[in-house]
Design a protein around this motif. Structure first.
Motif, short mmCIF file in Angstrom:
data_model
loop_
_atom_site.label_atom_id
_atom_site.label_comp_id
_atom_site.label_asym_id
_atom_site.label_seq_id
_atom_site.Cartn_x
_atom_site.Cartn_y
_atom_site.Cartn_z
N ILE A 58 0.85 -1.19 0.00
CA ILE A 58 0.00 0.00 0.00
C ILE A 58 0.89 1.24 0.00
CG2 ILE A 58 -1.95 1.12 1.12
CD1 ILE A 58 -2.34 -1.49 2.70
N ILE A 59 0.64 2.14 -0.95
CA ILE A 59 1.48 3.33 -1.12
C ILE A 59 0.60 4.56 -1.11
CG2 ILE A 59 3.09 4.52 -2.65
CD1 ILE A 59 3.78 1.77 -3.84
N GLY A 60 0.99 5.56 -0.32
CA GLY A 60 0.34 6.86 -0.34
C GLY A 60 1.25 7.88 -0.99
N SER A 61 0.69 8.68 -1.88
CA SER A 61 1.49 9.65 -2.64
C SER A 61 1.18 11.07 -2.20
CB SER A 61 1.24 9.49 -4.14
OG SER A 61 -0.04 9.98 -4.48
N SER A 62 2.06 11.99 -2.57
CA SER A 62 1.88 13.39 -2.21
C SER A 62 0.71 14.02 -2.96
CB SER A 62 3.16 14.17 -2.51
OG SER A 62 3.48 14.08 -3.90
N SER A 63 0.30 13.40 -4.05
CA SER A 63 -0.82 13.92 -4.82
C SER A 63 -2.17 13.46 -4.28
CB SER A 63 -0.69 13.50 -6.29
OG SER A 63 -0.70 12.09 -6.41
N GLY A 64 -2.15 12.67 -3.20
CA GLY A 64 -3.40 12.22 -2.60
C GLY A 64 -3.92 10.91 -3.11
N HIS A 65 -3.10 10.17 -3.85
CA HIS A 65 -3.52 8.87 -4.37
C HIS A 65 -3.02 7.75 -3.44
CE1 HIS A 65 -4.03 11.30 -8.00
NE2 HIS A 65 -4.76 10.32 -8.50
N VAL A 66 -3.81 6.70 -3.36
CA VAL A 66 -3.43 5.48 -2.66
C VAL A 66 -3.39 4.35 -3.66
CG1 VAL A 66 -4.10 3.78 -0.91
CG2 VAL A 66 -4.36 6.22 -0.44
N CYS B 248 -3.72 -3.37 -8.25
CA CYS B 248 -5.12 -3.80 -8.18
C CYS B 248 -6.07 -2.69 -7.75
CB CYS B 248 -5.26 -4.99 -7.23
SG CYS B 248 -4.85 -4.64 -5.51
N CYS B 249 -5.55 -1.52 -7.39
CA CYS B 249 -6.44 -0.45 -6.95
C CYS B 249 -5.69 0.87 -6.93
CB CYS B 249 -7.00 -0.76 -5.56
SG CYS B 249 -8.10 0.52 -4.90
N GLU B 250 -6.39 1.94 -7.30
CA GLU B 250 -5.86 3.30 -7.19
C GLU B 250 -6.99 4.22 -6.79
OE1 GLU B 250 -3.59 6.76 -9.80
OE2 GLU B 250 -3.61 4.69 -10.50
N ILE C 258 -0.73 12.68 2.98
CA ILE C 258 -1.10 11.38 3.55
C ILE C 258 0.02 10.95 4.47
CG2 ILE C 258 -1.62 8.96 3.03
CD1 ILE C 258 -2.78 9.81 0.39
N ARG C 259 -0.27 10.93 5.77
CA ARG C 259 0.76 10.61 6.75
C ARG C 259 0.95 9.10 6.90
NH1 ARG C 259 4.64 13.29 7.79
NH2 ARG C 259 3.38 15.16 8.17
#
Length: 768
Positions: free
Chosen positions: A172-180, A190-192, A208-209
């Motif tokens: 699971i990855i959280g990005s600075s642009s607000g995407h998971v 499998c999911c964005e 996203i902390r």
């Protein structure tokens, strides 16, 4: 007196086993729960792996200069590490040898990354009615490339040792642009989710902390930090839980295809290496000769030599000085060896791999026919990939035939040139030299007749010099298949081929989707790229299907009355699989730690811990000073590790390590009411708090607090599974390692007398 001991481990003390000034700024620390290994990410973008006793295992530089390490995550129960960088690149690394297993890029800076901690095995009998993993019964292993090419990588393409066939886990990855981003095994996306867009948040206003997922894959927890608040957002889905077995099988099938396509890519690289190495010399010699002659005269000169035996002075000089008898033999042997290597790579490795991909694509097609288990995850995109795979196989056969023809023509050409050179030198031919037959003369005449065509039919380029154009002049036809552009010299149609004649005479048969097309003008590389693109489209469907199923359930919003506070907020997570609950420790400010429980129904219970006035019976803590929170992390299911700071009456700052037992915390948790699926918890003293507040001093046990002498601590990294803890200084340049389950206490006391004196000083100050 013995050293300090924890209340939950009355026999074993906390023992310092390492203290090192590392010489760089430490960005990230992560302990492995499987082995006694500590991964460190520094400000240079390097990842360094150490053992418990501070032995360096390896050091991995950043893939590009200037990158920072944003996240390190260990895959549960496996020897795989995920490393995230500031440019969005994620590498999966084999920790045994730091080799790259897989890489991808999410095209955005990464703020956090974690693996799910689910270790529940899926029943071996639960395969959704498909023999997903029985491919080895039908497919031969991929041949080793090392025996065929000196440039081949040393890889085991037949192994799936980095894939668990019975345990599903997600990166699971959280990005600075607000995407998971979610990916199975870190390889099958499998999911964005675009959280900021769905929540109407501007990307420059929030980060996203932390992002975690429950072990049953139903709940996704996202901690979002904004100016003045820290939000814990809970999303729910049903599809991941419902199709967990299907997704696991699909990921394993994706792994088979991914590995085989990597093998095909490496095989093509070996073919290109074998082609370029030898033909460069022949290309240079022909270019030099062609530059000295009038345009269009090359074929005429060689044909005149073949038909009449006469040569021009320039051609004679080229044969006797540039080629020479010995040079011709050497060049002929080299080209023959090159073609032989290419032929071996095409006949077995390439054909075997393409057939393997074809088998896996057909099995995917069969999985789609299982409407309940796989149809929702795949759709109907496999047919395109099957067609491209069939066309790729046809092109490989065409290349094989072209190699046969080129090998034949070159053998005849060099044997004839050798005869000509010997005659021009007035020497006698060896007795074992075979003569050229009439059939071979016909092949040779056609071969020589195409010399000028090779030059004239090259595409024009006004910016290219004449020299650059003539460098592409060559005698053979294999190289054009190894470039990402259309063939300059497609093979001539075989008039005698009955199958082609049948297709030309029957349009309905020619357009039948069951008959794979033959793209005459496409190169092998072009067909390979088409196949790769169509395979990528197959595995895009789960991303949209699963992403649409996630729905926002509730929000726990922690409001900070001081939006200018620059305190580094921390969120740590503990999954209680047996109780079907998730526990969060949210460090909101240096005097506010919220412990929150979320059950499988997304109901929330919370308690806020604050350092208030010391109770009158806590005189034992009076010498410590006023405590504040610095960092927190769950040690195990029974303990929360807390890093504390204390300012004494002499204005001196000390750091303390606290092992806070969770038994009492569970008793303090209280349900928090929802208002429109949102819980708003104001900071203490703002008048709006609906969360129970507890004085943290009342929870500190005498044996649970440890003075960290000689270090201004900034953050911690702990692992209850490995019984270790590490402390990083505020300057981020010193790391101290502790063994939490030390043995042979008396021996340790003798060996670490300085540390024990620190323990005693801490003990005395607490009891005073």
């Amino acid at each position: 007196m013995n050293s300090l001991k924890y209340s939950n481990s009355s026999r074993n003390p906390m023992k310092q086993t390492g203290n090192k000034n590392v010489g760089y700024r430490v960005d990230i620390l992560k302990w492995s729960d499987k082995m006694d290994l500590l991964a460190i990410g520094n400000d240079k973008g390097e990842v360094i792996l150490h053992r418990l006793k501070w032995q360096k295992v390896w050091q991995l530089p950043a893939p590009e200069e200037g990158l920072r390490v944003r996240g390190i995550a260990w895959r549960p129960l496996e020897k795989v590490m995920a490393i995230a960088y500031s440019n969005g690149t994620v590498l999966l690394i084999n920790i045994e040898n730091k080799e790259e297993i897989y890489s991808f890029n999410i095209k955005s800076d990464i703020s956090c990354m974690n693996w799910t901690e689910n270790v529940k095995e899926i029943s071996a009998n639960d395969t959704s009615g498909d023999a997903i993993n029985n491919h080895t019964t039908f497919l031969p292993p991929l041949p080793s490339l090392n025996s065929l090419s000196s440039t081949a990588k040393s890889c085991d393409y037949n192994s799936l040792k980095f894939y668990s066939k019975q345990i599903l886990n997600l990166l699971i990855i959280g990005s600075s642009s607000g995407h998971v981003h979610l990916s199975v095994f870190g390889m099958l996306s499998c999911c964005e989710l675009d959280l900021f867009q769905s929540m109407n948040i501007r990307p420059d206003e929030a980060v996203i902390r932390e992002v975690k997922m429950s072990s049953n894959f139903k709940q996704l927890f996202v901690a979002i930090e904004r100016s003045g608040s820290l939000d814990l957002v809970i999303f729910e889905n049903n599809i991941l839980q419902r199709y967990s077995t299907s997704l696991l099988n699909l990921a394993i099938k994706h792994a088979h295809i991914l590995g085989t396509m990597a093998y095909i890519n490496d095989t093509i690289e070996c073919i290109i290496e074998a082609w370029e190495t030898v033909l460069l010399e022949m290309d240079n010699k022909l270019t030099k000769y062609a530059n000295s002659q009038p345009q269009g005269s090359i074929s005429a000169d060689f044909l005149e030599l073949l038909m009449f035996g006469s040569t021009s002075p320039a051609l004679e000089q080229f044969l006797l000085r540039d080629l020479t008898e010995k040079g011709l033999k050497k060049l002929g042997n080299s080209i023959e060896l090159s073609y032989s290597t290419i032929q071996k790579l095409v006949v077995k490795p390439l054909h075997t791999a393409i057939c393997s991909v074809f088998y896996h694509l057909n099995s995917l097609q069969g999985m789609i026919s299982n409407v309940y288990y796989y149809k929702p995850l795949l759709g109907d995109v496999t047919n395109e990939a099957l067609i491209n795979c069939g066309a790729f196989l046809i092109k490989a056969y065409e290349l094989q035939q072209t190699i046969d023809t080129s090998t034949r023509d070159f053998k005849i050409f060099f044997r004839w040139l050798y005869t000509v050179i010997v005659r021009l030198m007035d020497e006698t031919l060896p007795e074992d030299n075979s003569s050229v037959t009439q059939q071979e003369i016909n092949y040779l005449a056609e071969f020589l007749n195409n010399f000028d065509a090779n030059y004239h039919e090259l595409p024009g380029d006004d910016e290219s010099s004449t020299e650059d154009k003539k460098r592409k002049f060559n005698l053979e036809r294999v190289g054009q298949y190894l470039e990402d552009k259309s063939l300059l010299f497609p093979p001539k149609a075989d008039i005698a081929n009955q199958w082609m004649k049948l297709l030309e005479e029957n349009d309905c048969l020619k357009s039948c989707p069951l008959i794979f097309p033959h793209h005459e003008n496409s190169s092998l590389v072009q067909q390979h790229n088409l196949l790769k693109a169509s395979i990528e489209r197959i595995f895009e469907k789960p991303v949209s299907v699963i992403g649409q199923d996630f729905k926002q359930k509730s929000i726990l919003s922690l409001r900070n009355s001081d939006p200018t506070d620059d305190f580094q907020r921390t969120v740590t997570y503990l999954n209680m699989e047996d109780n079907q609950v998730s526990l969060f420790a949210l460090l909101e400010t240096d005097n506010s730690l919220i412990i929150t429980e979320c059950n499988h129904l997304s109901m929330i219970r919370s308690v806020r811990l604050c350092f208030q006035e010391k109770p009158f019976f806590e005189t034992r803590l009076s010498a410590i000073g006023d405590l504040t929170f610095k960092h927190v992390q769950f040690y195990n299911a029974e303990t929360l590790s807390v890093l504390l700071r204390a300012r004494t009456s002499e204005s001196r700052i000390n750091s303390y390590f606290l092992q806070l037992t969770l038994d009492r915390i569970w008793e303090l948790l209280e349900s928090v009411p929802f208002v429109n699926n949102q819980i708003i918890v104001e900071q203490q003293g703002s008048g709006g708090s609906c969360c129970r507040v507890v004085n943290a001093y009342t929870l500190i046990e005498e044996c649970s607090l440890r003075l960290l002498e000689g270090i201004d601590a900034g953050k911690i990294a702990v692992s209850g599974t490995r019984n270790v803890a590490s402390v990083v200084s505020e300057s981020q340049r010193t790391i101290r390692i502790y063994e939490m389950d030390a043995q042979d206490e008396e021996d340790d006391l003798l060996e670490t007398s300085r540390d024990n004196s620190s323990f005693e000083n801490s003990k005395e100050s607490i009891q005073s």
